[in-house]
Design an enzyme around this catalytic site. Sequence first.
Site, PDB file in Angstrom:
ATOM      1  N   ARG A  93       0.835  -1.206   0.000  1.00 28.33           N
ATOM      2  CA  ARG A  93       0.000   0.000   0.000  1.00 28.33           C
ATOM      3  C   ARG A  93       0.865   1.249   0.000  1.00 28.33           C
ATOM      4  O   ARG A  93       2.005   1.228   0.448  1.00 28.33           O
ATOM      5  CB  ARG A  93      -0.962   0.009   1.192  1.00 28.33           C
ATOM      6  CG  ARG A  93      -0.297   0.049   2.565  1.00 28.33           C
ATOM      7  CD  ARG A  93      -0.068   1.461   3.077  1.00 28.33           C
ATOM      8  NE  ARG A  93       0.291   1.488   4.496  1.00 28.33           N
ATOM      9  CZ  ARG A  93       1.105   2.390   5.040  1.00 28.33           C
ATOM     10  NH1 ARG A  93       1.686   3.311   4.311  1.00 28.33           N
ATOM     11  NH2 ARG A  93       1.365   2.357   6.324  1.00 28.33           N
TER      12      ARG A  93
ATOM     13  N   GLU B 183      -6.305   8.210   7.447  1.00 34.31           N
ATOM     14  CA  GLU B 183      -5.181   9.037   7.921  1.00 34.31           C
ATOM     15  C   GLU B 183      -4.620   9.885   6.777  1.00 34.31           C
ATOM     16  O   GLU B 183      -4.373  11.072   6.929  1.00 34.31           O
ATOM     17  CB  GLU B 183      -4.080   8.171   8.529  1.00 34.31           C
ATOM     18  CG  GLU B 183      -2.928   8.983   9.066  1.00 34.31           C
ATOM     19  CD  GLU B 183      -1.831   8.128   9.693  1.00 34.31           C
ATOM     20  OE1 GLU B 183      -0.668   8.558   9.646  1.00 34.31           O
ATOM     21  OE2 GLU B 183      -2.129   7.037  10.213  1.00 34.31           O
TER      22      GLU B 183
ATOM     23  N   ARG C 244      -5.437   6.036   0.612  1.00 36.95           N
ATOM     24  CA  ARG C 244      -4.550   4.915   0.924  1.00 36.95           C
ATOM     25  C   ARG C 244      -4.849   3.868  -0.135  1.00 36.95           C
ATOM     26  O   ARG C 244      -5.946   3.331  -0.197  1.00 36.95           O
ATOM     27  CB  ARG C 244      -4.829   4.384   2.332  1.00 36.95           C
ATOM     28  CG  ARG C 244      -3.778   3.388   2.758  1.00 36.95           C
ATOM     29  CD  ARG C 244      -3.580   3.350   4.248  1.00 36.95           C
ATOM     30  NE  ARG C 244      -2.670   4.380   4.722  1.00 36.95           N
ATOM     31  CZ  ARG C 244      -2.219   4.454   5.969  1.00 36.95           C
ATOM     32  NH1 ARG C 244      -2.586   3.562   6.843  1.00 36.95           N
ATOM     33  NH2 ARG C 244      -1.397   5.414   6.338  1.00 36.95           N
TER      34      ARG C 244
ATOM     35  N   CYS D 262       1.811  12.066   8.906  1.00 41.57           N
ATOM     36  CA  CYS D 262       2.726  11.472   9.882  1.00 41.57           C
ATOM     37  C   CYS D 262       4.116  11.373   9.251  1.00 41.57           C
ATOM     38  O   CYS D 262       4.264  10.780   8.179  1.00 41.57           O
ATOM     39  CB  CYS D 262       2.248  10.079  10.304  1.00 41.57           C
ATOM     40  SG  CYS D 262       3.369   9.340  11.515  1.00 41.57           S
TER      41      CYS D 262
ATOM     42  N   THR E 110       6.536   9.539   9.697  1.00 42.50           N
ATOM     43  CA  THR E 110       7.079   8.189   9.485  1.00 42.50           C
ATOM     44  C   THR E 110       6.780   7.666   8.085  1.00 42.50           C
ATOM     45  O   THR E 110       7.458   6.775   7.597  1.00 42.50           O
ATOM     46  CB  THR E 110       6.515   7.177  10.511  1.00 42.50           C
ATOM     47  OG1 THR E 110       5.106   7.067  10.327  1.00 42.50           O
ATOM     48  CG2 THR E 110       6.819   7.592  11.935  1.00 42.50           C
TER      49      THR E 110
ATOM     50  N   ARG F  88       4.135   0.657   2.363  1.00 40.97           N
ATOM     51  CA  ARG F  88       4.315  -0.502   3.235  1.00 40.97           C
ATOM     52  C   ARG F  88       4.048  -1.745   2.401  1.00 40.97           C
ATOM     53  O   ARG F  88       2.918  -1.974   1.955  1.00 40.97           O
ATOM     54  CB  ARG F  88       3.370  -0.419   4.440  1.00 40.97           C
ATOM     55  CG  ARG F  88       3.623  -1.513   5.457  1.00 40.97           C
ATOM     56  CD  ARG F  88       2.929  -1.236   6.797  1.00 40.97           C
ATOM     57  NE  ARG F  88       3.246  -2.318   7.711  1.00 40.97           N
ATOM     58  CZ  ARG F  88       2.595  -3.484   7.756  1.00 40.97           C
ATOM     59  NH1 ARG F  88       1.549  -3.688   6.997  1.00 40.97           N
ATOM     60  NH2 ARG F  88       2.978  -4.434   8.581  1.00 40.97           N
TER      61      ARG F  88
ATOM     62  N   ARG G 171       5.562  -7.864  12.679  1.00 43.46           N
ATOM     63  CA  ARG G 171       4.345  -7.552  13.451  1.00 43.46           C
ATOM     64  C   ARG G 171       3.497  -8.805  13.553  1.00 43.46           C
ATOM     65  O   ARG G 171       3.659  -9.743  12.775  1.00 43.46           O
ATOM     66  CB  ARG G 171       3.487  -6.498  12.736  1.00 43.46           C
ATOM     67  CG  ARG G 171       4.146  -5.149  12.523  1.00 43.46           C
ATOM     68  CD  ARG G 171       3.176  -4.224  11.822  1.00 43.46           C
ATOM     69  NE  ARG G 171       3.715  -2.883  11.643  1.00 43.46           N
ATOM     70  CZ  ARG G 171       3.008  -1.835  11.254  1.00 43.46           C
ATOM     71  NH1 ARG G 171       1.732  -1.969  11.004  1.00 43.46           N
ATOM     72  NH2 ARG G 171       3.554  -0.648  11.115  1.00 43.46           N
TER      73      ARG G 171
ATOM     74  N   GLU H 254       0.315  -3.507  14.124  1.00 39.10           N
ATOM     75  CA  GLU H 254       1.310  -3.130  15.122  1.00 39.10           C
ATOM     76  C   GLU H 254       0.861  -3.518  16.530  1.00 39.10           C
ATOM     77  O   GLU H 254      -0.318  -3.428  16.858  1.00 39.10           O
ATOM     78  CB  GLU H 254       1.522  -1.613  15.066  1.00 39.10           C
ATOM     79  CG  GLU H 254       2.941  -1.230  15.348  1.00 39.10           C
ATOM     80  CD  GLU H 254       3.248   0.206  14.921  1.00 39.10           C
ATOM     81  OE1 GLU H 254       4.380   0.625  15.178  1.00 39.10           O
ATOM     82  OE2 GLU H 254       2.376   0.883  14.359  1.00 39.10           O
TER      83      GLU H 254
END
Length: 349
Positions: free
Chosen positions: A116, A215, A219, A261, A263, A270, A299, A304
């Site tokens: 993604r 978020e 996505r 974010c 990160t 990902r 994970r 997570e």
Amino acid sequence: MNKITTCPEFPKTCKSLLSKYLTQDVYSKLNEKKTANNFTLENAILSGVVNLDSGIGVYAGDIESYTTFNLLFDPIIEDYHGFSKEDKHTSNLNPNDLNAPNPDEEGKYILSTRIRVGRNFANIPLGPAITKEQREKIENDASNALNSLNDDLKGTYYPLDGMPENIKKQLISDHFLFKAGDRFLEAAGLNRDWPSGRGIFHNDEKTFLVWVNEEDQLRIISMQEGGDIKEVFERLTTAIKKIEEKIQFSYNDHLGYITSCPTNLGTAMRASVHIKLPNLSEDMNRFKNITDNFHLQIRGIHGEHSESVGGVYDISNKRRLGVTEVQCVQDMYDGVVELIKIEKELENK
């Protein structure tokens, strides 16, 4: 929540990057600043001040946040990604550059593959600073672009607002439906006006999925059962290209694709597999050494902080910024090949 009127004092137990880099000096220099979208330092740090167990603790409200509040964002980005403010990011979404024949033809180890990316619209604020009207415009533009996809990407867009019960049940059973964000996203302002302006698109085969205004504004997810990692990547890159014909994404040469974010900056990618490793997972030190060598993250199968079930783990790339998309997927692929090799050796013993 009271307004933040002085530099927050974090307890010793707080380990967030916000608590590490928000000094009194940095606070004083940034406190009066705001971006063109009226996004302030207080907006950026609120989630990390409220949630002392945050890993990072900051969110950007727009692309400008990364320059306006650079005294805070730059060291956090460098700490997390090992990427300095002078570095440039390069993108490569060409599947021909990926060397990834299926590492598990028999389907014995890899249950599923999922890749993604997050994307946000150029010239519109990110989720923490967006208005309701802007969010609805994004939904409108995104649903038009997605509903125009054809061939194996052809599918349907489902708005969350007013969603019929039968569709909701089906999307839950497919594990496609997303809920309002957690307390970290809540404090960052990402849950405002829920569920207005949010929705889900999936293709008829259920191998391609897009979340709208979770978020990130989009996505984009490609997935299927088994270990054909290259096929999953090809579908994703084809879809991104098609969507880009209608929508311009927020990107710059330093930080790559812009996300709220820090990160996720860079590739915002990902790439992951669910993989069964019952023998190797008996020796977590060895397992972790292998994944560390290939810049991968372990994970549980529910994301997570979750546990493994039946020796099945979610393995994904850890690096996002300063590496290309092809490198992210290649890292994951090469690591998975090694994990399967070691699992086979342990079986034979």
